[in-house]
Design a protein around this motif. Structure first.
Motif, PDB file in Angstrom:
ATOM      1  N   SER A   1       0.494  -0.893   0.040  1.00  0.00           N
ATOM      2  CA  SER A   1      -0.217  -0.194   0.012  1.00  0.00           C
ATOM      3  C   SER A   1       1.007   0.934   0.042  1.00  0.00           C
ATOM      4  N   ARG A   2      -0.018   2.519  -0.132  1.00  0.00           N
ATOM      5  CA  ARG A   2       0.793   3.583  -0.008  1.00  0.00           C
ATOM      6  C   ARG A   2       1.418   3.632   1.606  1.00  0.00           C
ATOM      7  N   GLU A   3       1.008   3.216   2.007  1.00  0.00           N
ATOM      8  CA  GLU A   3       1.594   3.450   3.725  1.00  0.00           C
ATOM      9  C   GLU A   3       2.927   2.541   3.979  1.00  0.00           C
ATOM     10  N   GLY A   4       2.699   1.567   3.133  1.00  0.00           N
ATOM     11  CA  GLY A   4       4.119   0.244   3.310  1.00  0.00           C
ATOM     12  C   GLY A   4       3.689  -0.490   3.981  1.00  0.00           C
ATOM     13  N   THR A   5       2.615  -0.901   4.091  1.00  0.00           N
ATOM     14  CA  THR A   5       1.214  -1.731   4.397  1.00  0.00           C
ATOM     15  C   THR A   5       1.883  -3.673   3.735  1.00  0.00           C
ATOM     16  N   VAL A   6       2.331  -4.504   3.449  1.00  0.00           N
ATOM     17  CA  VAL A   6       2.921  -5.327   2.585  1.00  0.00           C
ATOM     18  C   VAL A   6       0.956  -6.511   2.339  1.00  0.00           C
ATOM     19  N   TYR A   7       0.682  -7.169   0.939  1.00  0.00           N
ATOM     20  CA  TYR A   7      -0.092  -8.026   1.403  1.00  0.00           C
ATOM     21  C   TYR A   7       0.722  -8.844   0.380  1.00  0.00           C
ATOM     22  N   ALA A   8      -0.325 -10.528   0.378  1.00  0.00           N
ATOM     23  CA  ALA A   8      -0.042 -11.434  -0.166  1.00  0.00           C
ATOM     24  C   ALA A   8      -1.404 -12.352  -0.566  1.00  0.00           C
ATOM     25  N   THR A   9      -1.403 -13.532  -0.946  1.00  0.00           N
ATOM     26  CA  THR A   9      -2.459 -13.547  -1.964  1.00  0.00           C
ATOM     27  C   THR A   9      -1.666 -15.186  -1.043  1.00  0.00           C
TER      28      THR A   9
ATOM     29  N   GLY B   1      -9.109 -25.168   0.666  1.00  0.00           N
ATOM     30  CA  GLY B   1      -9.807 -24.381   1.305  1.00  0.00           C
ATOM     31  C   GLY B   1      -9.157 -23.460   1.946  1.00  0.00           C
ATOM     32  N   THR B   2      -7.307 -22.894   1.543  1.00  0.00           N
ATOM     33  CA  THR B   2      -6.653 -22.679   2.751  1.00  0.00           C
ATOM     34  C   THR B   2      -6.024 -21.008   1.816  1.00  0.00           C
ATOM     35  N   GLY B   3      -7.527 -20.998   0.941  1.00  0.00           N
ATOM     36  CA  GLY B   3      -6.720 -19.877  -0.336  1.00  0.00           C
ATOM     37  C   GLY B   3      -7.442 -18.456   0.591  1.00  0.00           C
ATOM     38  N   ALA B   4      -6.689 -17.424   0.914  1.00  0.00           N
ATOM     39  CA  ALA B   4      -6.452 -16.270   1.925  1.00  0.00           C
ATOM     40  C   ALA B   4      -5.806 -14.744   1.860  1.00  0.00           C
ATOM     41  N   VAL B   5      -6.158 -13.810   1.870  1.00  0.00           N
ATOM     42  CA  VAL B   5      -5.122 -12.953   1.721  1.00  0.00           C
ATOM     43  C   VAL B   5      -4.469 -11.978   3.224  1.00  0.00           C
ATOM     44  N   TYR B   6      -3.059 -12.066   3.068  1.00  0.00           N
ATOM     45  CA  TYR B   6      -3.039 -11.664   4.414  1.00  0.00           C
ATOM     46  C   TYR B   6      -2.106 -10.176   4.439  1.00  0.00           C
ATOM     47  N   ARG B   7      -2.307 -10.162   5.646  1.00  0.00           N
ATOM     48  CA  ARG B   7      -1.834  -8.651   5.791  1.00  0.00           C
ATOM     49  C   ARG B   7      -0.258  -8.849   6.709  1.00  0.00           C
ATOM     50  N   PHE B   8       0.346  -8.051   6.807  1.00  0.00           N
ATOM     51  CA  PHE B   8       1.545  -8.436   7.093  1.00  0.00           C
ATOM     52  C   PHE B   8       1.780  -7.178   8.193  1.00  0.00           C
TER      53      PHE B   8
ATOM     54  N   LEU C   1     -13.691 -17.278  -1.244  1.00  0.00           N
ATOM     55  CA  LEU C   1     -12.904 -16.332  -2.109  1.00  0.00           C
ATOM     56  C   LEU C   1     -12.097 -16.619  -3.350  1.00  0.00           C
ATOM     57  N   GLY C   2     -12.771 -17.966  -3.963  1.00  0.00           N
ATOM     58  CA  GLY C   2     -12.549 -19.120  -4.946  1.00  0.00           C
ATOM     59  C   GLY C   2     -11.272 -19.204  -5.818  1.00  0.00           C
ATOM     60  N   ARG C   3      -9.979 -18.601  -5.170  1.00  0.00           N
ATOM     61  CA  ARG C   3      -8.637 -19.469  -5.403  1.00  0.00           C
ATOM     62  C   ARG C   3      -7.691 -17.557  -5.943  1.00  0.00           C
ATOM     63  N   PRO C   4      -7.655 -16.764  -5.048  1.00  0.00           N
ATOM     64  CA  PRO C   4      -7.952 -15.736  -4.566  1.00  0.00           C
ATOM     65  C   PRO C   4      -6.199 -15.892  -5.325  1.00  0.00           C
ATOM     66  N   ASN C   5      -5.753 -14.906  -6.602  1.00  0.00           N
ATOM     67  CA  ASN C   5      -4.669 -14.927  -6.836  1.00  0.00           C
ATOM     68  C   ASN C   5      -3.308 -13.650  -7.111  1.00  0.00           C
ATOM     69  N   GLY C   6      -3.865 -12.695  -8.274  1.00  0.00           N
ATOM     70  CA  GLY C   6      -3.635 -11.005  -8.322  1.00  0.00           C
ATOM     71  C   GLY C   6      -3.946 -10.082  -7.471  1.00  0.00           C
ATOM     72  N   ILE C   7      -3.437  -9.712  -6.387  1.00  0.00           N
ATOM     73  CA  ILE C   7      -3.595  -8.714  -5.573  1.00  0.00           C
ATOM     74  C   ILE C   7      -3.058  -7.101  -6.374  1.00  0.00           C
ATOM     75  N   VAL C   8      -3.622  -6.073  -6.091  1.00  0.00           N
ATOM     76  CA  VAL C   8      -3.246  -4.789  -5.876  1.00  0.00           C
ATOM     77  C   VAL C   8      -3.792  -3.780  -4.706  1.00  0.00           C
ATOM     78  N   VAL C   9      -2.879  -2.914  -4.032  1.00  0.00           N
ATOM     79  CA  VAL C   9      -3.852  -1.919  -3.183  1.00  0.00           C
ATOM     80  C   VAL C   9      -4.041  -1.062  -4.452  1.00  0.00           C
ATOM     81  N   HIS C  10      -5.080   0.317  -4.206  1.00  0.00           N
ATOM     82  CA  HIS C  10      -5.487   0.826  -5.396  1.00  0.00           C
ATOM     83  C   HIS C  10      -6.365   2.290  -4.295  1.00  0.00           C
TER      84      HIS C  10
END
Length: 306
Positions: free
Chosen positions: A149-157, A172-179, A194-203
């Motif tokens: 993110s603009r604030e520097g928070t890291v996310y992953a799928t 069943g372990t599909g997830a979005v993580y915030r670090f 979540l339907g098997r999350p893949n790409g991610i962007v913060v906007h």
């Protein structure tokens, strides 16, 4: 509602008019070619492309084998904007002191390069590629993409897949993580829904993911973890997502063999077509280019948008 933007059209001329973007202010650069193909250079299942705007290079992650194998042979290449390869194995899992198995999505924060690697978020120095740490994600099985993110928070799928006989099975372990600042992974949202999350962007303060299984664009609230949807593209098996300087979402689709652009949150245009297995796309904002790794063809397509 965001004002609708003009139709995105791929240039078909050999070059665009006007001075090239990017680089030092006031420097005369050759006009970027409308289409550059980087092939037969040694890529091995290129999964993701990231523009490092500080070094002005394209970073290409290469799985180099099965997507879930901890085989220590993944690598990251450095490619110049003209398509020439600067260093094919800039970061190489085969080197002593480097661990990299099946690198996928990448993101940069300051001088740190984050790389998704099965169940660990690996950290390298953006300047020289040296190892700079690792953030394990104990419950992950298939970390796929990373965003900052603009604030520097890291996310992953995590796409929530595991190896099966001749295929990859959802577990069943599909997830979005915030670090957290110390590298602790906190599930923002998880589960089969979540339907098997893949790409991610913060906007604009919104976490947006595309899904491999259900072919959706999903907004995830960073505070509550609640999800809502955007219109689905014309075809599914979605992989990467980036946002252009005009605020248009570009999404790659294996099923459609295309990159689609979502304008104003309402209408999709086909931005790039006839690209088989387009994986985690990148974007060069200065040159207004979409960077398309072709997973099965060991090729990178660089397309200038208009």
């Amino acid at each position: 509602m965001r004002e609708r933007h003009p139709l995105l059209i791929l240039t078909t001329l050999a070059a665009l008019g006007g001075a090239g973007c990017g680089g030092d202010a006031g420097r005369n650069e050759p006009t970027p070619a409308a289409s550059v193909t980087v092939a037969d250079v040694g890529f091995r299942t290129p999964e993701s492309v990231l523009h490092d705007p500080i070094a002005d290079v394209y970073l290409v992650s290469n799985v180099n084998g099965p997507r879930l194998a901890k085989d220590g042979n993944g690598f990251v290449s450095r490619v110049a904007p003209d398509g020439s390869v600067i260093d094919l194995t800039w970061i190489d899992g085969a080197d002593a002191g480097v661990t990299l198995h099946a690198p996928k999505g990448m993101a940069v924060r300051g001088d740190s390069l984050f790389v998704a690697d099965i169940d660990v978020l690996r950290i390298f120095d953006r300047r020289d590629g040296s190892s700079a740490g690792a953030w394990p994600v104990p419950d992950a099985t298939f970390l796929n993409d990373v965003a900052v993110s603009r604030e520097g928070t890291v996310y992953a799928t995590d796409s929530g897949l595991r190896s099966g006989p001749g295929r990859r099975d959802p577990v069943g372990t599909g997830a979005v993580y915030r670090f957290e600042a110390d590298g602790t992974a906190v599930p923002l949202v998880s589960g089969h829904g979540l339907g098997r999350p893949n790409g991610i962007v913060v906007h604009d303060g919104r976490v947006i993911i595309v899904t491999l299984g259900s072919g959706q664009l999903i907004l995830v609230d960073d505070e509550s973890g609640t999800i809502s949807g955007l219109p689905a593209p014309p075809a599914g098996a979605l992989d990467g997502i980036v946002v252009t300087r005009d605020g248009i979402y570009l999404v790659s689709s294996w099923e459609g063999q295309a990159v689609y652009g979502l304008t104003g949150g309402v209408t999709y245009e086909t931005v790039v077509d006839s690209v088989a297995a387009p994986a985690d796309i990148g974007y060069d904002a200065g040159r207004h280019r979409v960077l398309v790794p072709l997973f099965n063809d060991d090729r990178l397509e660089i397309r200038t948008l208009q």
